[in-house]
Scaffold this motif. Structure first.
Motif, mmCIF file in Angstrom:
data_model
loop_
_atom_site.group_PDB
_atom_site.id
_atom_site.type_symbol
_atom_site.label_atom_id
_atom_site.label_comp_id
_atom_site.label_asym_id
_atom_site.label_seq_id
_atom_site.Cartn_x
_atom_site.Cartn_y
_atom_site.Cartn_z
ATOM 1 N N GLU A 498 0.823 -1.218 0.000
ATOM 2 C CA GLU A 498 0.000 0.000 0.000
ATOM 3 C C GLU A 498 0.852 1.261 0.000
ATOM 4 O OE1 GLU A 498 -3.197 0.106 2.831
ATOM 5 O OE2 GLU A 498 -3.451 -2.052 2.777
ATOM 6 N N MET A 499 2.041 1.191 0.609
ATOM 7 C CA MET A 499 2.909 2.374 0.679
ATOM 8 C C MET A 499 3.316 2.877 -0.694
ATOM 9 S SD MET A 499 5.618 2.215 3.791
ATOM 10 C CE MET A 499 5.388 0.718 4.696
ATOM 11 N N THR A 500 3.379 1.977 -1.657
ATOM 12 C CA THR A 500 3.821 2.375 -2.991
ATOM 13 C C THR A 500 2.763 3.179 -3.735
ATOM 14 O OG1 THR A 500 3.022 0.306 -3.971
ATOM 15 C CG2 THR A 500 5.279 0.330 -3.136
ATOM 16 N N GLU A 501 1.545 3.264 -3.193
ATOM 17 C CA GLU A 501 0.459 3.985 -3.857
ATOM 18 C C GLU A 501 0.126 5.305 -3.173
ATOM 19 O OE1 GLU A 501 -2.748 1.229 -3.762
ATOM 20 O OE2 GLU A 501 -1.781 -0.241 -5.074
ATOM 21 N N LEU A 502 0.899 5.704 -2.164
ATOM 22 C CA LEU A 502 0.601 6.911 -1.397
ATOM 23 C C LEU A 502 0.714 8.170 -2.257
ATOM 24 C CD1 LEU A 502 2.396 6.347 2.033
ATOM 25 C CD2 LEU A 502 -0.048 6.322 1.584
ATOM 26 N N THR A 503 -0.187 9.143 -1.993
ATOM 27 C CA THR A 503 -0.119 10.455 -2.655
ATOM 28 C C THR A 503 0.037 11.587 -1.641
ATOM 29 O OG1 THR A 503 -2.550 10.636 -2.616
ATOM 30 C CG2 THR A 503 -1.529 9.671 -4.598
ATOM 31 N N LEU A 736 9.544 4.401 2.994
ATOM 32 C CA LEU A 736 8.834 4.508 1.730
ATOM 33 C C LEU A 736 9.714 4.068 0.563
ATOM 34 C CD1 LEU A 736 7.041 7.920 2.360
ATOM 35 C CD2 LEU A 736 6.015 5.649 2.402
ATOM 36 N N GLU A 737 11.000 4.414 0.629
ATOM 37 C CA GLU A 737 11.927 3.973 -0.420
ATOM 38 C C GLU A 737 12.076 2.458 -0.413
ATOM 39 O OE1 GLU A 737 14.641 3.494 -3.385
ATOM 40 O OE2 GLU A 737 13.353 5.227 -2.959
ATOM 41 N N SER A 790 17.461 -11.062 -0.862
ATOM 42 C CA SER A 790 18.288 -10.844 0.328
ATOM 43 C C SER A 790 18.979 -9.492 0.302
ATOM 44 C CB SER A 790 19.325 -11.961 0.466
ATOM 45 O OG SER A 790 20.271 -11.900 -0.583
ATOM 46 N N ARG A 791 19.049 -8.840 -0.857
ATOM 47 C CA ARG A 791 19.641 -7.504 -0.920
ATOM 48 C C ARG A 791 18.813 -6.496 -0.137
ATOM 49 N NH1 ARG A 791 20.051 -5.007 -5.939
ATOM 50 N NH2 ARG A 791 18.217 -6.130 -6.650
ATOM 51 N N LEU A 792 17.530 -6.804 0.072
ATOM 52 C CA LEU A 792 16.667 -5.902 0.842
ATOM 53 C C LEU A 792 17.036 -5.880 2.323
ATOM 54 C CD1 LEU A 792 13.233 -6.819 -0.775
ATOM 55 C CD2 LEU A 792 14.479 -4.682 -1.068
ATOM 56 N N LEU A 793 17.806 -6.856 2.770
ATOM 57 C CA LEU A 793 18.230 -6.851 4.167
ATOM 58 C C LEU A 793 19.204 -5.725 4.461
ATOM 59 C CD1 LEU A 793 18.775 -10.651 4.866
ATOM 60 C CD2 LEU A 793 17.141 -9.164 6.012
ATOM 61 N N ARG A 794 19.866 -5.235 3.420
ATOM 62 C CA ARG A 794 20.815 -4.145 3.634
ATOM 63 C C ARG A 794 20.068 -2.838 3.778
ATOM 64 N NH1 ARG A 794 23.880 -6.173 -1.705
ATOM 65 N NH2 ARG A 794 24.272 -8.296 -1.012
ATOM 66 N N GLU A 795 20.663 -1.920 4.493
ATOM 67 C CA GLU A 795 19.998 -0.634 4.749
ATOM 68 C C GLU A 795 19.870 0.136 3.455
ATOM 69 O OE1 GLU A 795 20.402 3.232 7.702
ATOM 70 O OE2 GLU A 795 21.791 1.549 7.857
ATOM 71 N N THR A 796 18.673 0.694 3.228
ATOM 72 C CA THR A 796 18.411 1.475 2.020
ATOM 73 C C THR A 796 17.908 2.846 2.403
ATOM 74 O OG1 THR A 796 16.135 0.691 1.883
ATOM 75 C CG2 THR A 796 17.794 -0.589 0.712
ATOM 76 N N GLY A 797 17.737 3.694 1.416
ATOM 77 C CA GLY A 797 17.192 5.021 1.681
ATOM 78 C C GLY A 797 18.259 6.094 1.519
ATOM 79 N N VAL A 798 17.814 7.307 1.314
ATOM 80 C CA VAL A 798 18.712 8.429 1.092
ATOM 81 C C VAL A 798 19.035 9.089 2.413
ATOM 82 C CG1 VAL A 798 18.987 10.617 -0.113
ATOM 83 C CG2 VAL A 798 17.638 8.800 -1.152
ATOM 84 N N ARG A 799 20.307 9.305 2.678
ATOM 85 C CA ARG A 799 20.723 10.005 3.889
ATOM 86 C C ARG A 799 20.894 11.490 3.548
ATOM 87 N NH1 ARG A 799 22.071 7.228 8.204
ATOM 88 N NH2 ARG A 799 22.302 4.978 8.066
ATOM 89 N N THR A 800 20.294 12.346 4.335
ATOM 90 C CA THR A 800 20.303 13.773 4.043
ATOM 91 C C THR A 800 21.162 14.520 5.049
ATOM 92 O OG1 THR A 800 18.071 13.562 3.195
ATOM 93 C CG2 THR A 800 18.837 15.780 3.663
ATOM 94 N N ASP A 801 21.991 15.431 4.545
ATOM 95 C CA ASP A 801 22.815 16.278 5.409
ATOM 96 C C ASP A 801 21.977 17.467 5.836
ATOM 97 O OD1 ASP A 801 24.602 17.967 6.605
ATOM 98 O OD2 ASP A 801 26.237 17.515 5.205
ATOM 99 N N TYR A 802 21.598 17.522 7.093
ATOM 100 C CA TYR A 802 20.686 18.558 7.607
ATOM 101 C C TYR A 802 21.301 19.941 7.463
ATOM 102 C CZ TYR A 802 17.820 21.127 10.989
ATOM 103 O OH TYR A 802 17.008 22.034 11.604
#
Length: 812
Positions: A498-503, A736-737, A790-802
Motif C-alpha cells: 500500500e505504501m507504494t500507492e501513497l499520494t 517509503l523507499e 536478500s539484498r533488501l536486508l541491507r539498509e536502504t534510503g537516502v541520507r540527508t545532510d541537515y
C-alpha cells in the motif's frame, strides 16, 4: 516376528495386546500403544491410520501415563502460566510446541481429537512449525489435562518459547547439512563414473563392465533419492492429501520417475540411465532450498534475537537489601536495582537515579538516551551511566520485546494481494507443467521417439516453479527484517504494498513534528494573592487534572502533592474535567471552558476555570524535532504534505512555517481531522497519517496507512498499521523507499521466474536439453531469486545532510 501396528516396533513373541482396526485385530507391542490405538478407535479417528505416512512414536505405558499426568499438573500453577498463557474474556489460550509430528495426518488427528475433548473452544495445528494454538474454558478443563490428552495419543507438548524455536531451527539446519552433504558427495562420485561414459575416458569397455558401473551408480544414488530427496516427497504428499498441488509434486515425479527408469534399465541391461542427473537435481534443488532457509533465518533472527538481549537474572531490591532472582519471577510493583553496564531485565519506571540508556536493540539507534525519575525503561536495553532502581510495570509476557515478536508474527501471517496471487499462480503453473509434460510424452511416443520419457522428465525438472514460489515471501521477509532493524514495526505485511500507492502524507504537530516536551513560558493566575504561580492553588488544581492525561501537554504540569480528583473525564483534543473538593473544574482549550473568557486570554494554550469563573491561563513552549526539516524536504519531492493540529493557527504557523507544507489545518477536533482525511480519500487520494497514537486513534484508523511515532509504551493500540519505536520521524523516507524497492524486487523476481520457465520450455519440449542441464538451470533460477531478495536486508534510503539543506534553503 510381527510388528506393532501403531509404532512399528517388533512385537514380543505371542503378544497378548491387540486392537480391532478396520474390522481386523491388529497386534500391539505394549499396553501403551494398545491404549492409544483404542482411544483413536473409540473416538472414531481411525482414518489417521489410513492417511499417515510414517509410524507413530512409541506410546507411554499405563504406569508412565499416570506419572506424566502428575508431572504435567505443574503447568496448572498460576505462577507458571503467567509466562505463556493469555486470558481473553473468560477463556484461556496457549501456544504449544509439539513433539512426535511426522506428517500432515498427525495434524489432522490432533485437531479432531481435541475438537472432541470437553472445554476446547478452538485449536489449530501448524504441521510445518510443529505448533498448536489452543483456546479452552478453564471452568471445564485444564492445561495439564489437554497436554496429558495429547500425550495419550502419542504427542508431547510444552509451551512455545523463542529459545525452543532456535533449537528447532538448529535441528532443521543440521538435517539440511546432512542431506545436502550426502547429495553433494554422491553426486561427485556418480558424475565421475558418468563422465567416463560421456567422454569415452574409459575406452571401449565391454557390457559387463558398463553394467557394473551402472549398478555402482544405482547404489550411490539410492540414499540420495530416499534420504536427501525425502523433503520433496513429504511436501508433495501433504499437498495431495489436501487435494491440491504444489511445486514439490513435479519435483517428486521427476526424481522418482528417473530413478525407477534407471532401475529398469540397469536390471534389464537396456535403455538410458540418468543417475547423475537425479543426484545433481536433488543437490541443486536442496542448495536453493538451503539458501532460502538461511535467508529466512537471517531475516527472522533480527526479531528472534531480541529475546537474546533479555537477562536471565535480576537484582531484586527489598527492605534495603538486594538479592539475585530469576528475571521471569519478577512481578508488577517489584523494585529492581540496575548497575552501570547491566541489562535492564524488565519494563518499568525509574524511581531513583539519572542515567543514560542504550536502546539500540529496540530502535537501531546507538546514541544513548537520557533517562531520569519517572521515565519508562524497557527490558533488554543497557544502563550505561549510573545505578538506578526501577519499578516493574509489566509482566515478562507483556514486555515490549514480547509485544514486538507477537506483532511481527501477526504481520507475517497476513499476505498481501501480490503474495496471494503468486500462491494461486504457482498452483496453476504446476497444473500447466504436469499437463504439458504429459501431452509432450504422448506426442513424442506416438511419433516413435525413444527419448519421449526423458523429454517429459526434462520438462518437469526445467519448469519447476520454485523460483516463482520464492519471489514474494523472500522479498517481504527481508524487507520487514530491515525495517525492524531500524526500529520500525509493521503490523500488516501488506502495508508495504500500500505504501507504494501513497499520494498524501499528513502529520500531527505535537509529539510528531515537535519534541512534545512542553514547558510553561508564561502564566496568569486570577488569584492576585498568589506570589508564586507554581505554588498557587490554581496550578495545583491544573496539575491534578492533567495527571490523568497521556497527552504531551500534560508533562508541562508536574507537581508532587496533588488533590484527589473525582469523576475525571478526558475529552480528546479538548481538555479534561473533574471534581475537586465538590467543585467541578475544566482544564483545556478556550473552546472547552463553559465560562466567559476575555479576548486577551484566548491565545493561551491551556485555561483553567469553573462553570462561571476563569481561574488561570498558561502559555506553553514547544520546538520542532531536529530531523523534522530534513525529513520533510526529502518527502516533498514525491508527496503532498500537510499538518493537522488542534492548536491555534498562530502557534502552528510559528512552528511549521519553514517546513514548506502544502496543507495546514489548525484548531481541528478529532471529528475535523477525520473529515479532512475522508475528503481526500473520496477524491481518490491515498493518505498516510503520522500521530502519537494516543489522541489521534480515530483519524489514524481512517487513514490508508497510519503510523504511531515514538509510542512504544502503547503497542496494544490497534489503530495504527506501523509503529516507530523511536520518537523520530526520520525513518519515513527510508521506509517509503524500501517499500518501492520491495515492489521492484518482487516484480524482478516474477519476471525472472516466469521468463526463465517460458524461455526454457520450448527447448525442453523439443528434446534439446538433458535432465542434468534442466536441473542446473532450475536451481540457478531459484538461487538468483533468493539472492535478489536478500539484498533488501541491507539498509536502504537516502541520507540527508541537515546542515547543507538548511544552507541551500536559507533557513536560519
Amino acid at each position: 516376528m510381527s510388528t506393532c501396528f501403531h509404532c512399528g516396533l517388533d512385537n514380543p513373541k505371542d503378544t497378548p495386546y491387540s486392537v480391532v482396526i478396520f474390522e481386523q485385530p491388529e497386534p500391539m507391542c505394549c499396553p501403551g500403544c494398545a491404549a492409544v490405538a483404542q482411544s483413536i478407535v473409540d473416538n472414531q479417528l481411525t482414518d489417521f491410520y489410513r492417511f499417515r505416512t510414517e509410524k507413530s512414536l512409541t506410546a507411554p505405558s499405563i504406569e508412565e501415563q499416570a506419572d506424566i499426568l502428575a508431572q504435567l499438573s505443574l503447568y496448572d500453577e498460576p505462577e507458571l502460566q503467567e509466562d505463556f498463557v493469555t486470558s481473553t474474556d473468560a477463556f484461556q489460550e496457549v501456544q504449544l510446541t509439539l513433539e512426535g509430528i511426522t506428517c500432515a495426518a498427525c495434524g489432522w488427528l490432533i485437531e479432531r481429537h481435541l475438537a472432541k475433548a470437553p472445554g476446547i473452544l478452538q485449536n489449530a495445528v501448524n504441521v510445518s512449525a510443529a505448533r498448536a494454538v489452543i483456546k479452552w474454558d478453564p471452568n471445564i478443563t485444564t492445561l495439564a489435562t489437554i497436554m496429558a490428552d495429547l500425550k495419550h495419543i502419542g504427542y508431547s507438548a510444552y509451551p512455545f518459547s523463542p529459545e525452543q524455536e532456535e533449537l528447532s531451527y538448529q535441528k532443521t539446519h543440521k538435517r539440511f547439512i546432512k542431506q545436502l552433504g550426502l547429495a553433494g558427495i554422491m553426486t561427485m562420485q556418480v558424475m565421475m563414473l558418468s563422465m567416463g561414459f560421456y567422454f569415452d575416458w574409459l575406452g571401449n569397455i565391454d557390457e559387463d563392465m558398463r553394467s557394473y558401473f551402472q549398478w555402482i551408480s544405482l547404489v550411490l544414488t539410492t540414499p540420495v533419492v530416499f534420504y536427501s530427496g525425502s523433503i520433496f516427497y513429504l511436501g508433495a504428499l501433504k499437498a495431495l492429501m489436501l487435494r491440491g498441488v504444489n511445486m514439490d509434486v513435479p519435483v517428486s515425479l521427476a526424481i522418482l520417475g528417473t530413478y525407477i527408469a534407471g532401475i529398469k534399465a540397469t536390471v534389464l541391461g537396456t535403455g538410458e540411465v540418468f543417475f547423475e542427473s537425479i543426484c545433481m537435481f536433488v543437490f541443486f534443488l536442496l542448495t536453493s532450498r538451503f539458501l532460502e532457509h538461511r535467508a529466512r533465518y537471517r531475516a527472522t533472527e533480527i526479531a528472534s534475537n531480541t529475546m537474546q538481549y533479555m537477562p536471565v537474572s535480576a537484582t531484586l531490591y527489598q527492605a534495603g537489601k538486594t538479592k539475585l532472582i530469576l528475571a521471569k519471577k519478577l512481578t508488577i510493583d517489584d523494585i529492581v536495582q540496575v548497575k552501570p553496564g547491566e541489562v535492564i531485565p524488565i519494563d518499568g519506571i525509574i524511581i531513583t537515579g539519572d542515567t543514560q540508556i542504550e536502546e539500540s536493540m529496540l530502535s537501531g539507534e546507538f546514541l544513548p538516551v537520557d533517562k531520569g525519575i519517572g521515565d519508562i525503561v524497557y527490558g533488554g536495553t543497557i544502563n550505561q551511566s549510573q545505578t538506578i532502581t526501577v519499578k516493574v510495570t509489566k509482566s515478562p509476557k507483556d514486555a515490549l520485546v514480547n509485544q514486538i515478536l507477537n506483532l511481527q508474527a501477526q504481520a507475517m501471517q497476513q499476505k498481501p494481494s501480490i503474495a496471494l496471487m503468486a500462491d494461486k499462480l504457482s498452483q496453476y503453473f504446476v497444473l500447466a507443467v504436469l499437463t504439458i509434460s504429459l501431452s509432450t510424452f504422448f506426442i513424442w511416443q506416438s511419433l516413435g521417439n525413444p527419448d519421449a520419457f526423458w523429454i517429459m522428465i526434462t520438462i518437469l525438472i526445467a519448469t519447476c516453479p520454485c523460483a516463482l514460489g520464492l519471489a514474494t515471501p523472500s522479498a517481504l521477509t527481508s524487507a520487514m527484517a530491515n525495517l525492524q532493524k531500524q526500529g520500525v514495526l509493521l503490523k500488516r505485511a501488506d502495508v508495504l504494498e500500500e505504501m507504494t500507492e501513497l499520494t498524501h502524507i499528513f502529520f500531527d504537530k505535537t509529539g510528531t513534528l515537535t519534541e512534545g516536551l512542553f514547558s510553561i513560558k508564561k502564566a496568569w493566575i486570577g488569584d492576585d494573592s498568589a506570589k508564586d504561580v507554581f505554588e498557587s492553588a490554581a496550578y495545583k488544581i491544573a496539575c491534578s487534572l492533567e495527571n490523568g492525561s497521556e497527552h504531551p501537554i500534560a508533562h508541562a504540569f508536574k507537581k508532587e502533592d496533588l488533590y484527589p480528583v473525582e469523576n475525571l473525564e478526558n475529552h480528546p483534543q479538548m481538555g479534561l474535567s473533574g471534581t475537586i473538593n465538590g467543585t467541578k473544574y475544566y482544564c483545556g482549550k478556550p473552546a472547552f471552558l463553559p465560562c466567559i473568557i476575555p479576548d486577551k486570554y484566548l491565545g493561551a494554550h491551556v485555561l483553567l476555570g469553573t462553570e462561571t469563573t476563569l481561574l488561570a491561563a498558561f502559555w506553553l513552549d514547544d520546538q520542532l524535532k531536529g530531523d523534522s526539516f530534513s525529513t520533510v524536504v526529502e518527502l516533498n519531492e514525491h508527496y503532498t504534505l500537510g499538518v493537522i493540529s488542534g492548536d491555534t493557527e498562530k502557534n502552528v504557523n510559528a512552528l511549521v512555517n519553514d517546513l514548506s507544507l502544502q496543507e495546514i489545518h489548525t484548531q481541528a477536533s478529532p471529528a475535523d481531522k477525520l473529515a479532512i482525511i475522508a475528503k481526500h480519500q473520496r477524491i481518490g487520494h491515498k493518505v498516510m497519517m503520522l500521530g502519537d497514537g494516543i489522541n489521534d486513534a480515530p483519524v489514524l484508523a481512517q487513514a490508508n496507512i497510519s503510523v504511531a511515532v515514538g509510542n512504544a509504551s502503547d503497542l496494544a493500540k490497534h489503530a495504527t498499521d506501523i509503529i516507530f519505536l523511536n520518537a523520530s520521524i526520520q525513518p519515513v523516507p527510508k521506509m517509503l523507499e524500501l517499500a518501492q524497492q520491495t515492489k521492484r524486487t518482487i516484480k524482478q523476481n516474477f519476471w525472472w521466474a516466469i521468463g526463465y520457465n517460458i524461455s526454457v520450455l520450448p527447448f525442453a519440449i523439443m528434446g534439446m536439453m538433458t535432465p542434468w542441464m534442466a536441473a542446473l538451470g532450475m536451481s540457478l533460477s531459484s538461487i538468483i531469486v533468493v539472492y535478489n531478495s536478500s539484498r533488501l536486508l541491507r539498509e536502504t534510503g537516502v541520507r540527508t545532510d541537515y546542515a547543507n539543506l538548511k544552507a541551500q534553503h536559507n533557513i536560519k
